[in-house]
Design a protein around this motif. Sequence first.
Motif, PDB file in Angstrom:
ATOM      1  N   ASN A  25       0.762  -1.228  -0.019  1.00 43.47           N
ATOM      2  CA  ASN A  25       0.001  -0.080   0.080  1.00 43.47           C
ATOM      3  C   ASN A  25       0.881   1.315   0.038  1.00 43.47           C
ATOM      4  OD1 ASN A  25      -2.240  -1.486   0.013  1.00 43.47           O
ATOM      5  ND2 ASN A  25      -2.622  -1.367   2.224  1.00 43.47           N
ATOM      6  N   ALA A  26       1.962   1.177   0.953  1.00 41.31           N
ATOM      7  CA  ALA A  26       2.639   2.523   0.889  1.00 41.31           C
ATOM      8  C   ALA A  26       3.458   2.804  -0.419  1.00 41.31           C
ATOM      9  CB  ALA A  26       3.973   2.262   2.075  1.00 41.31           C
ATOM     10  N   GLU A  27       3.912   1.817  -1.244  1.00 40.13           N
ATOM     11  CA  GLU A  27       4.239   1.990  -2.514  1.00 40.13           C
ATOM     12  C   GLU A  27       3.382   2.173  -3.876  1.00 40.13           C
ATOM     13  OE1 GLU A  27       7.748   2.363  -2.311  1.00 40.13           O
ATOM     14  OE2 GLU A  27       7.876   1.895   0.060  1.00 40.13           O
ATOM     15  N   GLN A  28       2.258   1.865  -3.720  1.00 38.24           N
ATOM     16  CA  GLN A  28       1.444   2.366  -4.863  1.00 38.24           C
ATOM     17  C   GLN A  28       1.654   3.611  -5.548  1.00 38.24           C
ATOM     18  OE1 GLN A  28      -2.352   1.276  -3.105  1.00 38.24           O
ATOM     19  NE2 GLN A  28      -1.861  -0.992  -2.805  1.00 38.24           N
ATOM     20  N   TRP A  29       2.128   4.547  -4.943  1.00 40.48           N
ATOM     21  CA  TRP A  29       2.295   5.844  -5.698  1.00 40.48           C
ATOM     22  C   TRP A  29       3.026   5.624  -6.802  1.00 40.48           C
ATOM     23  CZ3 TRP A  29       7.391   7.781  -6.017  1.00 40.48           C
ATOM     24  CH2 TRP A  29       8.127   7.149  -5.006  1.00 40.48           C
ATOM     25  N   ARG A  30       4.018   4.596  -6.788  1.00 39.92           N
ATOM     26  CA  ARG A  30       4.980   4.448  -7.989  1.00 39.92           C
ATOM     27  C   ARG A  30       4.344   3.926  -9.102  1.00 39.92           C
ATOM     28  NH1 ARG A  30       8.932   0.755  -4.142  1.00 39.92           N
ATOM     29  NH2 ARG A  30       9.284  -0.195  -6.094  1.00 39.92           N
ATOM     30  N   ILE A  31       3.393   3.190  -9.059  1.00 40.61           N
ATOM     31  CA  ILE A  31       2.764   2.602 -10.044  1.00 40.61           C
ATOM     32  C   ILE A  31       1.629   3.857 -10.688  1.00 40.61           C
ATOM     33  CG2 ILE A  31       0.557   1.450 -10.592  1.00 40.61           C
ATOM     34  CD1 ILE A  31       1.411  -0.850  -8.403  1.00 40.61           C
ATOM     35  N   ASN A  32       1.031   4.607  -9.699  1.00 41.23           N
ATOM     36  CA  ASN A  32       0.281   5.886 -10.358  1.00 41.23           C
ATOM     37  C   ASN A  32       1.253   6.771 -11.165  1.00 41.23           C
ATOM     38  OD1 ASN A  32      -1.928   4.884  -8.980  1.00 41.23           O
ATOM     39  ND2 ASN A  32      -1.275   6.146  -7.430  1.00 41.23           N
ATOM     40  N   ILE A  33       2.392   7.125 -10.554  1.00 39.76           N
ATOM     41  CA  ILE A  33       3.409   7.928 -11.379  1.00 39.76           C
ATOM     42  C   ILE A  33       3.885   7.304 -12.622  1.00 39.76           C
ATOM     43  CG2 ILE A  33       5.655   9.035 -11.245  1.00 39.76           C
ATOM     44  CD1 ILE A  33       5.442   9.745  -8.431  1.00 39.76           C
ATOM     45  N   THR A  34       4.016   5.966 -12.609  1.00 40.92           N
ATOM     46  CA  THR A  34       4.452   5.341 -13.897  1.00 40.92           C
ATOM     47  C   THR A  34       3.334   5.281 -15.066  1.00 40.92           C
ATOM     48  OG1 THR A  34       6.021   3.857 -12.538  1.00 40.92           O
ATOM     49  CG2 THR A  34       5.194   3.023 -14.813  1.00 40.92           C
ATOM     50  N   PHE A  35       2.192   5.078 -14.633  1.00 38.93           N
ATOM     51  CA  PHE A  35       1.247   5.212 -15.650  1.00 38.93           C
ATOM     52  C   PHE A  35       0.873   6.625 -16.105  1.00 38.93           C
ATOM     53  CE2 PHE A  35       0.219   0.782 -14.268  1.00 38.93           C
ATOM     54  CZ  PHE A  35       0.002   0.393 -15.242  1.00 38.93           C
ATOM     55  N   ILE A  36       0.976   7.364 -15.167  1.00 37.25           N
ATOM     56  CA  ILE A  36       0.746   8.874 -15.597  1.00 37.25           C
ATOM     57  C   ILE A  36       1.924   9.195 -16.539  1.00 37.25           C
ATOM     58  CG2 ILE A  36       0.903  11.428 -14.799  1.00 37.25           C
ATOM     59  CD1 ILE A  36      -0.493  10.386 -12.248  1.00 37.25           C
ATOM     60  N   ALA A  37       3.221   9.049 -16.200  1.00 33.60           N
ATOM     61  CA  ALA A  37       4.474   9.100 -17.064  1.00 33.60           C
ATOM     62  C   ALA A  37       4.283   8.536 -18.565  1.00 33.60           C
ATOM     63  CB  ALA A  37       5.756   8.925 -16.502  1.00 33.60           C
ATOM     64  N   VAL A  38       3.860   7.090 -18.504  1.00 34.30           N
ATOM     65  CA  VAL A  38       3.697   6.412 -19.708  1.00 34.30           C
ATOM     66  C   VAL A  38       2.522   7.149 -20.581  1.00 34.30           C
ATOM     67  CG1 VAL A  38       3.021   4.422 -20.953  1.00 34.30           C
ATOM     68  CG2 VAL A  38       4.516   4.258 -18.897  1.00 34.30           C
ATOM     69  N   LEU A  39       1.490   7.497 -19.965  1.00 28.19           N
ATOM     70  CA  LEU A  39       0.394   8.135 -20.774  1.00 28.19           C
ATOM     71  C   LEU A  39       0.718   9.529 -21.185  1.00 28.19           C
ATOM     72  CD1 LEU A  39      -2.727   7.544 -18.396  1.00 28.19           C
ATOM     73  CD2 LEU A  39      -2.349   6.599 -20.671  1.00 28.19           C
ATOM     74  N   GLY A  40       1.691  10.078 -20.544  1.00 29.33           N
ATOM     75  CA  GLY A  40       2.208  11.470 -21.097  1.00 29.33           C
ATOM     76  C   GLY A  40       3.027  11.182 -22.244  1.00 29.33           C
ATOM     77  N   PHE A  41       3.865  10.387 -22.356  1.00 28.84           N
ATOM     78  CA  PHE A  41       4.646  10.047 -23.387  1.00 28.84           C
ATOM     79  C   PHE A  41       3.964   9.430 -24.680  1.00 28.84           C
ATOM     80  CE2 PHE A  41       8.336   9.527 -20.417  1.00 28.84           C
ATOM     81  CZ  PHE A  41       9.138  10.591 -20.924  1.00 28.84           C
ATOM     82  N   MET A  42       2.834   8.888 -24.331  1.00 27.37           N
ATOM     83  CA  MET A  42       1.870   8.190 -25.485  1.00 27.37           C
ATOM     84  C   MET A  42       1.231   9.453 -26.020  1.00 27.37           C
ATOM     85  SD  MET A  42       0.166   5.063 -23.969  1.00 27.37           S
ATOM     86  CE  MET A  42      -0.967   4.735 -25.170  1.00 27.37           C
TER      87      MET A  42
END
Length: 426
Positions: free
Chosen positions: A152-169
């Motif tokens: 739970n404490a590390e789920q922010w990493r998934i959110n940032i990764t997906f936001i970054a990938v969507l940004g590059f897309m």
Amino acid sequence: MNSKNFDLSKSKIQISRNTSLIIGTLFFFLGIFDFCLNNFLGTNITSFLPRFINFFTPLIFGVIGLHFIRIEFSGIKILDSLNKNINPSNFNATLSLCIIFLIIFALPPLLNWFIFDANIAGDTKEACTGGGACWVYIKVWFNRFMYGMYPNAEQWRINITFIAVLGFMAAGFFTPAKFRNYLSFYYTLILPIISFILIYYLISGGSFGLEWVETGAWGGLSLTFIVAFFSLIFCFPIGMMLALGRRSDLPIVKYSSLSFIEFWRGVPLITVLFMSAVMFPMFLPDGTYVDKLIRVVVAITLFEAAYTAEVIRGGLQALPRGQYDAAKSLGMGYWKLHIFVILPQALKLVIPGIANTFLALVKDTPLIFVVGLLEVVGMLNLAKTNPEWLGFSMEGYVFAGIIFWIICYSMSKYSQKLELKYKTDR
């Protein structure tokens, strides 16, 4: 005198048309009303008739009404559209009424279960006291359905990764016109590399002070997106090369591509996943390790590439021979001919088929559950066996169905936009 006769005739036609519309509307709504009485109150307007007759009277009233409404050109835009699409004949009118009656029959209990009698407030099973859906179950397990067993404490990493990938897309949509020719290279090579680096260093961790999280803990909808994303990106170029290879004049290339396609199309995906997860490691040298998630992505990619290849080959075969001859007469070689002349036309023809293959790929991702990777459906299967939440699998599967429908419908609409964008009259 002739003008008066014409106006009189026109007036009579208008009166007759209005009379037909009034009679047709009355009969149509009489049929709807009669069906509602039968469905909700257990009676009919014609309840004095035998049961086997009054059972069909709503349909008879409705068909009579639509028959009167069916006017070739009424001048009323909505009515003309309805007559064209759902009421062009008595047969189509009957089918349309059956669909309307089915909606009336199914919608009230569905809404009751889904919304009116559903339970939303609360955090325990005891909060689900009504006869409707228990959305408390989804609320409590929502975090796991999204992220699996990821800490739970590390789920922010998934959110940032997906936001970054969507940004590059999304960056490709804002690319200046002079760089548009390089977008294919960007999406097929650069974007996957960037995405892999982000996922490896952010989601996996182990570097830059981030806690290492093994792929066995990944799960939920985030894992579904990861598997689908990489499989979609890699299966398309591989399938395109296989389609070209199968049409090659070189026997080695042709029969190698043919063998690959027929092998992967001839085995079930669940077997391929099992082999990649269980059997493949047995053939690796001692000390060699390939992560299970990577093996699964490779297996799905190769499996879907075979289907993509056949879709693209259909587009290649649809092009007339004159396109090849014209390109060759301009001095184009094999690769230049296919990249600039043949493939753009062939891919444009098979956009629906490619979209269909991609949709099937997304919907096949739940099969990775059999090799121990818990994507969103896998987490649902795990949650429904929890002793504290037994008996709520229906809500879970409805939730998963809605998610997959949204994803697939979005992909379908985007493919339709591409069809319109690249549509040319033939």
